[in-house]
Design a protein around this motif. Structure first.
Motif: not given
Length: 64
Positions: A18-42
């Motif tokens: 994607f043509e976005v910064s890592q922080s922007t990508l992380s922000h959008h992924l967080k929105k998907l996490r908050d909606a429950g559509l994706v999960g994350v493992e650190r």
């Protein structure tokens, strides 16, 4: 991209797609996490994302 991948995808693998910064990508992924559509493992410094298939099915039914 997450749905097409059979398992977890590191944010470091997503960033070049994607043509976005890592922080922007992380922000959008967080929105998907908050909606429950994706999960994350650190793991150390990296976050690995995966699709929550049950929530995706619910969303698909709702949108139909």
């Amino acid at each position: 991209v997450l749905r097409a991948h059979a398992g977890e995808v590191c944010v470091c693998e997503l960033e070049p797609l994607f043509e976005v910064s890592q922080s922007t990508l992380s922000h959008h992924l967080k929105k998907l996490r908050d909606a429950g559509l994706v999960g994350v493992e650190r793991r150390g410094l990296w976050a690995y994302y995966y699709v929550n298939p049950q929530k995706l099915e619910e969303l698909t039914r709702w949108l139909s």
